[in-house]
Design a protein around this motif. Structure first.
Motif, PDB file in Angstrom:
ATOM      1  N   MET A   1       0.844  -1.194   0.000  1.00  9.98           N
ATOM      2  CA  MET A   1       0.000   0.000   0.000  1.00  9.98           C
ATOM      3  C   MET A   1       0.883   1.248   0.000  1.00  9.98           C
ATOM      4  O   MET A   1       1.675   1.452   0.915  1.00  9.98           O
ATOM      5  CB  MET A   1      -0.919   0.006   1.229  1.00  9.98           C
ATOM      6  CG  MET A   1      -1.838   1.207   1.297  1.00  9.98           C
ATOM      7  SD  MET A   1      -2.968   1.136   2.713  1.00  9.98           S
ATOM      8  CE  MET A   1      -1.773   1.153   4.063  1.00  9.98           C
ATOM      9  N   LYS A   2       0.724   2.045  -1.040  1.00  9.91           N
ATOM     10  CA  LYS A   2       1.549   3.238  -1.182  1.00  9.91           C
ATOM     11  C   LYS A   2       1.007   4.376  -0.315  1.00  9.91           C
ATOM     12  O   LYS A   2      -0.189   4.651  -0.301  1.00  9.91           O
ATOM     13  CB  LYS A   2       1.582   3.659  -2.651  1.00  9.91           C
ATOM     14  CG  LYS A   2       2.514   4.832  -2.910  1.00  9.91           C
ATOM     15  CD  LYS A   2       2.534   5.179  -4.393  1.00  9.91           C
ATOM     16  CE  LYS A   2       3.457   6.364  -4.657  1.00  9.91           C
ATOM     17  NZ  LYS A   2       3.458   6.723  -6.097  1.00  9.91           N
ATOM     18  N   LEU A   3       1.905   5.020   0.420  1.00 12.10           N
ATOM     19  CA  LEU A   3       1.530   6.142   1.261  1.00 12.10           C
ATOM     20  C   LEU A   3       1.280   7.378   0.398  1.00 12.10           C
ATOM     21  O   LEU A   3       2.107   7.734  -0.437  1.00 12.10           O
ATOM     22  CB  LEU A   3       2.638   6.435   2.280  1.00 12.10           C
ATOM     23  CG  LEU A   3       2.350   7.548   3.293  1.00 12.10           C
ATOM     24  CD1 LEU A   3       1.249   7.116   4.250  1.00 12.10           C
ATOM     25  CD2 LEU A   3       3.609   7.896   4.070  1.00 12.10           C
ATOM     26  N   LYS A   4       0.130   8.030   0.600  1.00 11.73           N
ATOM     27  CA  LYS A   4      -0.201   9.238  -0.143  1.00 11.73           C
ATOM     28  C   LYS A   4      -0.569  10.344   0.839  1.00 11.73           C
ATOM     29  O   LYS A   4      -1.233  10.096   1.840  1.00 11.73           O
ATOM     30  CB  LYS A   4      -1.358   8.985  -1.118  1.00 11.73           C
ATOM     31  CG  LYS A   4      -0.989   8.072  -2.272  1.00 11.73           C
ATOM     32  CD  LYS A   4      -2.078   8.044  -3.317  1.00 11.73           C
ATOM     33  CE  LYS A   4      -1.655   7.193  -4.520  1.00 11.73           C
ATOM     34  NZ  LYS A   4      -2.690   7.190  -5.591  1.00 11.73           N
ATOM     35  N   ILE A   5      -0.115  11.521   0.517  1.00 13.55           N
ATOM     36  CA  ILE A   5      -0.392  12.666   1.380  1.00 13.55           C
ATOM     37  C   ILE A   5      -1.817  13.157   1.116  1.00 13.55           C
ATOM     38  O   ILE A   5      -2.161  13.527  -0.009  1.00 13.55           O
ATOM     39  CB  ILE A   5       0.608  13.808   1.124  1.00 13.55           C
ATOM     40  CG1 ILE A   5       2.044  13.297   1.289  1.00 13.55           C
ATOM     41  CG2 ILE A   5       0.336  14.965   2.072  1.00 13.55           C
ATOM     42  CD1 ILE A   5       2.338  12.748   2.673  1.00 13.55           C
ATOM     43  N   THR A   6      -2.630  13.155   2.167  1.00 11.51           N
ATOM     44  CA  THR A   6      -4.028  13.583   2.060  1.00 11.51           C
ATOM     45  C   THR A   6      -4.334  14.566   3.198  1.00 11.51           C
ATOM     46  O   THR A   6      -3.552  14.692   4.147  1.00 11.51           O
ATOM     47  CB  THR A   6      -4.981  12.379   2.156  1.00 11.51           C
ATOM     48  OG1 THR A   6      -4.887  11.817   3.479  1.00 11.51           O
ATOM     49  CG2 THR A   6      -4.631  11.305   1.125  1.00 11.51           C
ATOM     50  N   PRO A   7      -5.488  15.244   3.135  1.00 12.70           N
ATOM     51  CA  PRO A   7      -5.842  16.170   4.220  1.00 12.70           C
ATOM     52  C   PRO A   7      -5.888  15.498   5.591  1.00 12.70           C
ATOM     53  O   PRO A   7      -5.441  16.076   6.583  1.00 12.70           O
ATOM     54  CB  PRO A   7      -7.226  16.677   3.805  1.00 12.70           C
ATOM     55  CG  PRO A   7      -7.238  16.563   2.324  1.00 12.70           C
ATOM     56  CD  PRO A   7      -6.440  15.338   2.012  1.00 12.70           C
ATOM     57  N   LEU A   8      -6.410  14.271   5.666  1.00 13.29           N
ATOM     58  CA  LEU A   8      -6.500  13.577   6.954  1.00 13.29           C
ATOM     59  C   LEU A   8      -5.115  13.193   7.465  1.00 13.29           C
ATOM     60  O   LEU A   8      -4.848  13.274   8.678  1.00 13.29           O
ATOM     61  CB  LEU A   8      -7.375  12.327   6.818  1.00 13.29           C
ATOM     62  CG  LEU A   8      -7.632  11.547   8.111  1.00 13.29           C
ATOM     63  CD1 LEU A   8      -8.293  12.446   9.148  1.00 13.29           C
ATOM     64  CD2 LEU A   8      -8.497  10.323   7.844  1.00 13.29           C
ATOM     65  N   PHE A   9      -4.234  12.801   6.577  1.00 11.41           N
ATOM     66  CA  PHE A   9      -2.867  12.446   6.969  1.00 11.41           C
ATOM     67  C   PHE A   9      -2.158  13.678   7.544  1.00 11.41           C
ATOM     68  O   PHE A   9      -1.522  13.613   8.602  1.00 11.41           O
ATOM     69  CB  PHE A   9      -2.099  11.899   5.769  1.00 11.41           C
ATOM     70  CG  PHE A   9      -0.691  11.496   6.092  1.00 11.41           C
ATOM     71  CD1 PHE A   9      -0.408  10.260   6.652  1.00 11.41           C
ATOM     72  CD2 PHE A   9       0.372  12.364   5.849  1.00 11.41           C
ATOM     73  CE1 PHE A   9       0.890   9.891   6.961  1.00 11.41           C
ATOM     74  CE2 PHE A   9       1.674  12.009   6.151  1.00 11.41           C
ATOM     75  CZ  PHE A   9       1.935  10.764   6.710  1.00 11.41           C
ATOM     76  N   ILE A  10      -2.266  14.807   6.850  1.00  7.19           N
ATOM     77  CA  ILE A  10      -1.635  16.041   7.313  1.00  7.19           C
ATOM     78  C   ILE A  10      -2.224  16.475   8.653  1.00  7.19           C
ATOM     79  O   ILE A  10      -1.494  16.866   9.567  1.00  7.19           O
ATOM     80  CB  ILE A  10      -1.808  17.152   6.256  1.00  7.19           C
ATOM     81  CG1 ILE A  10      -1.065  16.780   4.962  1.00  7.19           C
ATOM     82  CG2 ILE A  10      -1.295  18.493   6.788  1.00  7.19           C
ATOM     83  CD1 ILE A  10      -1.328  17.725   3.818  1.00  7.19           C
ATOM     84  N   SER A  11      -3.557  16.399   8.781  1.00  2.00           N
ATOM     85  CA  SER A  11      -4.216  16.791  10.029  1.00  2.00           C
ATOM     86  C   SER A  11      -3.770  15.894  11.186  1.00  2.00           C
ATOM     87  O   SER A  11      -3.543  16.383  12.305  1.00  2.00           O
ATOM     88  CB  SER A  11      -5.740  16.708   9.870  1.00  2.00           C
ATOM     89  OG  SER A  11      -6.189  17.572   8.846  1.00  2.00           O
ATOM     90  N   SER A  12      -3.653  14.591  10.939  1.00  3.63           N
ATOM     91  CA  SER A  12      -3.256  13.654  11.986  1.00  3.63           C
ATOM     92  C   SER A  12      -1.853  13.958  12.492  1.00  3.63           C
ATOM     93  O   SER A  12      -1.612  14.014  13.712  1.00  3.63           O
ATOM     94  CB  SER A  12      -3.309  12.212  11.454  1.00  3.63           C
ATOM     95  OG  SER A  12      -4.599  11.889  10.999  1.00  3.63           O
ATOM     96  N   ILE A  13      -0.927  14.182  11.577  1.00  2.00           N
ATOM     97  CA  ILE A  13       0.448  14.503  11.976  1.00  2.00           C
ATOM     98  C   ILE A  13       0.480  15.833  12.715  1.00  2.00           C
ATOM     99  O   ILE A  13       1.188  15.995  13.727  1.00  2.00           O
ATOM    100  CB  ILE A  13       1.376  14.558  10.739  1.00  2.00           C
ATOM    101  CG1 ILE A  13       1.408  13.187  10.033  1.00  2.00           C
ATOM    102  CG2 ILE A  13       2.784  14.975  11.154  1.00  2.00           C
ATOM    103  CD1 ILE A  13       1.892  12.052  10.909  1.00  2.00           C
ATOM    104  N   GLY A  14      -0.324  16.788  12.253  1.00  4.66           N
ATOM    105  CA  GLY A  14      -0.373  18.094  12.915  1.00  4.66           C
ATOM    106  C   GLY A  14      -0.892  17.992  14.345  1.00  4.66           C
ATOM    107  O   GLY A  14      -0.359  18.638  15.256  1.00  4.66           O
ATOM    108  N   VAL A  15      -1.919  17.168  14.569  1.00  4.58           N
ATOM    109  CA  VAL A  15      -2.475  16.999  15.920  1.00  4.58           C
ATOM    110  C   VAL A  15      -1.452  16.323  16.835  1.00  4.58           C
ATOM    111  O   VAL A  15      -1.304  16.690  18.005  1.00  4.58           O
ATOM    112  CB  VAL A  15      -3.784  16.177  15.860  1.00  4.58           C
ATOM    113  CG1 VAL A  15      -4.241  15.796  17.267  1.00  4.58           C
ATOM    114  CG2 VAL A  15      -4.877  16.966  15.162  1.00  4.58           C
ATOM    115  N   ILE A  16      -0.725  15.333  16.322  1.00  9.81           N
ATOM    116  CA  ILE A  16       0.297  14.649  17.119  1.00  9.81           C
ATOM    117  C   ILE A  16       1.408  15.622  17.520  1.00  9.81           C
ATOM    118  O   ILE A  16       1.852  15.663  18.677  1.00  9.81           O
ATOM    119  CB  ILE A  16       0.876  13.462  16.340  1.00  9.81           C
ATOM    120  CG1 ILE A  16      -0.194  12.375  16.170  1.00  9.81           C
ATOM    121  CG2 ILE A  16       2.097  12.875  17.071  1.00  9.81           C
ATOM    122  CD1 ILE A  16       0.242  11.218  15.282  1.00  9.81           C
TER     123      ILE A  16
END
Length: 211
Positions: free
Chosen positions: A1-16
């Motif tokens: 499964m290839k990792l793709k940058i999405t709004p949810l991915f960015i938001s998750s990293i930002g919250v962490i």
């Protein structure tokens, strides 16, 4: 499964990352480092949702983007609505006790003026007595703010304003009430006991309720 940058991915990293910041630099909050840990847990949970969506929508990446945007908008709007406050607008020059009486039949039900409005606004009369249909438990996390437009100040009960929860009994019927002791400028928080003014306002409130 290839990792793709999405709004949810960015938001998750930002919250962490924000959770880490909160742990090390926001210890003066009420929850201390626990607030940061909770934020990090939320970020990890969102990251888990991201990977689930990647598996489900792997052939259709655009569907994942739509689903993520809808999810982010829903969570953001729900958080916005849940953080609402009850704002008391006091008359110019008002000093003394404010009495909020809950569960009064034939009184207005307090709610935001529109669906997109977060806060509930109450105009406090000169008597300082406010009756409402709402039950006490419905008052949105019991968040109160007092706005003194005359002095352009916002006060939080319990910090700058004396605050207490009591029971008003009128002809044997109990009502949950909140009492605020407002004086400007403030020098010291006085304990909210049944002073002459509070007793007088309780008697007046019973007369207003017709009991």
């Amino acid at each position: 499964m290839k990792l793709k940058i999405t709004p949810l991915f960015i938001s998750s990293i930002g919250v962490i990352i924000f959770g880490l910041f909160y742990i090390f630099y926001k210890w003066d909050s009420n929850l201390g480092p626990l607030a940061g840990l909770l934020l990090m847990c939320c970020g990890v949970l969102c990251l888990g949702v991201y990977f689930v969506l990647r598996i489900v929508f792997r052939p259709r990446f655009w569907l994942q983007l739509i689903c993520e945007i809808v999810l982010i908008v829903f969570v953001s709007f729900s958080s916005y609505k849940m953080s609402r406050k009850v704002i008391l607008h006091i008359p110019a020059g008002f000093r003394g006790n404010i009495v909020l009486i809950y569960g009064v039949a034939n009184s207005p039900k307090l709610k935001p003026v529109s669906f997109f409005e977060r806060n509930i606004h109450i105009r406090v009369p000169q008597s300082g007595i406010v009756t409402m249909f709402n039950k006490f438990a419905e008052k949105y996390l019991n968040n109160l703010l007092v706005i003194d437009s005359l002095h352009s100040r916002v006060f939080e009960p319990g910090k700058y304003i004396g605050y207490g929860i009591d029971t008003l009994k009128c002809s044997g019927k109990p009502y949950t009430i909140e009492v605020l002791d407002y004086n400007y400028p403030y020098t010291i928080l006085r304990p909210l006991t049944d002073t002459t003014e509070i007793t007088r306002k309780k008697d007046r409130a019973c007369k207003m309720l017709g009991q």
